[in-house]
Scaffold this motif. Sequence first.
Motif, PDB file in Angstrom:
ATOM      1  N   UNK A   1       8.491  -9.367   4.188  1.00  9.00           N
ATOM      2  CA  UNK A   1       8.453 -10.494   4.353  1.00  9.00           C
ATOM      3  C   UNK A   1       7.410 -10.809   3.614  1.00  9.00           C
ATOM      4  N   UNK A   2       6.098 -10.571   3.806  1.00 12.16           N
ATOM      5  CA  UNK A   2       4.770 -11.450   3.318  1.00 12.16           C
ATOM      6  C   UNK A   2       4.152 -11.447   1.937  1.00 12.16           C
ATOM      7  N   UNK A   3       4.164 -11.911   1.375  1.00  8.34           N
ATOM      8  CA  UNK A   3       4.078 -12.474  -0.039  1.00  8.34           C
ATOM      9  C   UNK A   3       2.757 -10.958  -0.720  1.00  8.34           C
TER      10      UNK A   3
ATOM     11  N   UNK B   1       0.012  -5.029   6.384  1.00  6.70           N
ATOM     12  CA  UNK B   1       0.935  -4.486   4.718  1.00  6.70           C
ATOM     13  C   UNK B   1      -0.530  -4.066   4.170  1.00  6.70           C
ATOM     14  N   UNK B   2       0.070  -2.633   3.501  1.00  9.40           N
ATOM     15  CA  UNK B   2      -0.472  -2.804   2.946  1.00  9.40           C
ATOM     16  C   UNK B   2      -1.133  -2.681   1.713  1.00  9.40           C
ATOM     17  N   UNK B   3      -2.072  -2.272   0.670  1.00 13.63           N
ATOM     18  CA  UNK B   3      -2.050  -2.695  -0.481  1.00 13.63           C
ATOM     19  C   UNK B   3      -1.120  -2.323  -1.265  1.00 13.63           C
ATOM     20  N   UNK B   4      -1.118  -3.379  -2.429  1.00 14.73           N
ATOM     21  CA  UNK B   4      -0.715  -3.236  -3.410  1.00 14.73           C
ATOM     22  C   UNK B   4      -0.593  -1.842  -4.288  1.00 14.73           C
ATOM     23  N   UNK B   5      -0.443  -1.407  -5.300  1.00 19.63           N
ATOM     24  CA  UNK B   5       0.065  -0.538  -6.147  1.00 19.63           C
ATOM     25  C   UNK B   5      -0.163   0.320  -5.941  1.00 19.63           C
ATOM     26  N   UNK B   6       1.044   1.182  -4.713  1.00 18.07           N
ATOM     27  CA  UNK B   6       1.307   2.403  -4.290  1.00 18.07           C
ATOM     28  C   UNK B   6       2.670   2.689  -4.939  1.00 18.07           C
ATOM     29  N   UNK B   7       3.181   2.518  -5.548  1.00 17.91           N
ATOM     30  CA  UNK B   7       4.201   2.585  -5.586  1.00 17.91           C
ATOM     31  C   UNK B   7       4.497   3.106  -6.718  1.00 17.91           C
ATOM     32  N   UNK B   8       4.923   3.833  -7.727  1.00 18.68           N
ATOM     33  CA  UNK B   8       4.523   3.989  -8.286  1.00 18.68           C
ATOM     34  C   UNK B   8       5.835   3.724  -9.715  1.00 18.68           C
TER      35      UNK B   8
ATOM     36  N   UNK C   1       4.521  -7.965  -4.930  1.00 17.69           N
ATOM     37  CA  UNK C   1       3.270  -7.336  -5.953  1.00 17.69           C
ATOM     38  C   UNK C   1       4.511  -6.820  -6.937  1.00 17.69           C
ATOM     39  N   UNK C   2       3.922  -7.157  -8.210  1.00 19.37           N
ATOM     40  CA  UNK C   2       5.092  -6.584  -8.934  1.00 19.37           C
ATOM     41  C   UNK C   2       5.816  -5.867  -9.549  1.00 19.37           C
ATOM     42  N   UNK C   3       5.715  -4.693  -8.710  1.00 15.37           N
ATOM     43  CA  UNK C   3       6.656  -3.334  -8.394  1.00 15.37           C
ATOM     44  C   UNK C   3       7.491  -4.240  -7.873  1.00 15.37           C
ATOM     45  N   UNK C   4       7.907  -5.060  -6.885  1.00 17.93           N
ATOM     46  CA  UNK C   4       8.349  -5.658  -6.179  1.00 17.93           C
ATOM     47  C   UNK C   4       9.965  -6.004  -6.302  1.00 17.93           C
ATOM     48  N   UNK C   5       9.517  -6.847  -7.741  1.00 21.67           N
ATOM     49  CA  UNK C   5       9.851  -8.001  -8.420  1.00 21.67           C
ATOM     50  C   UNK C   5      11.636  -7.857  -8.334  1.00 21.67           C
ATOM     51  N   UNK C   6      12.753  -9.055  -7.854  1.00 19.27           N
ATOM     52  CA  UNK C   6      13.640  -8.673  -8.354  1.00 19.27           C
ATOM     53  C   UNK C   6      14.065  -8.267  -6.947  1.00 19.27           C
ATOM     54  N   UNK C   7      13.636  -7.822  -5.148  1.00 23.78           N
ATOM     55  CA  UNK C   7      14.238  -6.893  -4.194  1.00 23.78           C
ATOM     56  C   UNK C   7      14.072  -8.359  -3.857  1.00 23.78           C
TER      57      UNK C   7
ATOM     58  N   UNK D   1       9.802   1.530   2.048  1.00 22.35           N
ATOM     59  CA  UNK D   1       8.932   2.643   3.348  1.00 22.35           C
ATOM     60  C   UNK D   1       7.954   3.267   1.755  1.00 22.35           C
ATOM     61  N   UNK D   2       8.108   3.208   0.609  1.00 19.81           N
ATOM     62  CA  UNK D   2       7.203   3.944  -0.383  1.00 19.81           C
ATOM     63  C   UNK D   2       5.564   3.508  -0.512  1.00 19.81           C
TER      64      UNK D   2
END
Length: 308
Positions: free
Chosen positions: A68-70, A135-142, A75-81, A50-51
Amino acid sequence: MPQDAPAPGAAPTAEQLEPVKAAVRALLHQPEYDDGSAGPVLVRLAWHSAGTYCKETNTGGSNGAGMRYEKEGGDPANAGLQHARAFLEPVKSQFPFISYADLWTLAATVAVAEMGGPAVPWQGGRTDYADDAKVPPRGRLPDGAQGADHLRFIFYRMGFSDQEIVALSGAHNLGRCHGDRSGFEGKWVNNPTRFSNQYFKLLLKFEGEWKKTTLANGLQQFVYVDEDLAAGEEGEGEKEEGLMMLPTDMSLISDPKFRAWVEKYAADQDLFFRDFAAVFAKLLELGIQRDAQGRVANEENVEDGYRS
Ligand code: CCH
């Protein structure tokens, strides 16, 4: 096996959701994983789904399940999810009618409640993107290495206030940082699978004792180690591993506007639970447009312009 699916285009009813929620509850206990629960990583999955929301362009948000998409999942921010998504895969197979976007967000609300937290209002009806075009661009998460200005930049983009930023941050009562995911290490509280206001209490309690350390990978974080406890437990089983805070967590007590809310939430768990339930529900609804029946606008039922 209950397979009562909603009518095409309709959100699942409360009755249809009951067995889905029960299946999520049944998978939370994971003795081999982390601190024994899938709960924390499920909460992080919903938050990262959501973020990505941006209110200016009305893009991103939990609708679509873009992770679900690469493009988003990688996104490195989503590593582990991927672990969180894998935990939920059997539930999706058992109840194919629920979209991934609904399942990921619903599972977080089930996890919060099961870990002792508040009931978070949740509405279904999200749909999954058919491809990665939206799918939104990467880099939007803190980025945890930064401070208060960065938090405001990221969360104001989603439409949150200072109070809401602090309430949301209380989710760091749960779970831990993993060196092979974010690069940071450790947990924020001693019982990371119990939802409480302990995170706020510890920020204040050990103020002045949080020590800045540089990890082998060059990242900096703050740690608190109870020397007596650590020494006392040596040799007999588990050694106290200490607690941690990210630079962003510490900015919640150094910034006076954030700090006022940390103090309120540390003193009043009921207030924190009420505010967390409201703001987490708001997070999970970002970017979702509903008609009077609660039906979510999507590619099929809305003319061009929605989410463009
Ligand atoms: Fe967070 N978070 N988070 N966080 N987070 C991490 C883990 C969790 C930031 C950074 C990190 C929220 C806000 C922020 C959870 C919920 C929320 C980690 C470790 C970092 C780094 C990841 C790893 O290594 O596995 C930053 C910066 C912000 C800025 O505000 C918000 C908001 C929420 C939810 C409402 C949860 C839960 C975890 C634990 C995950 C786990 O796997 O145990």
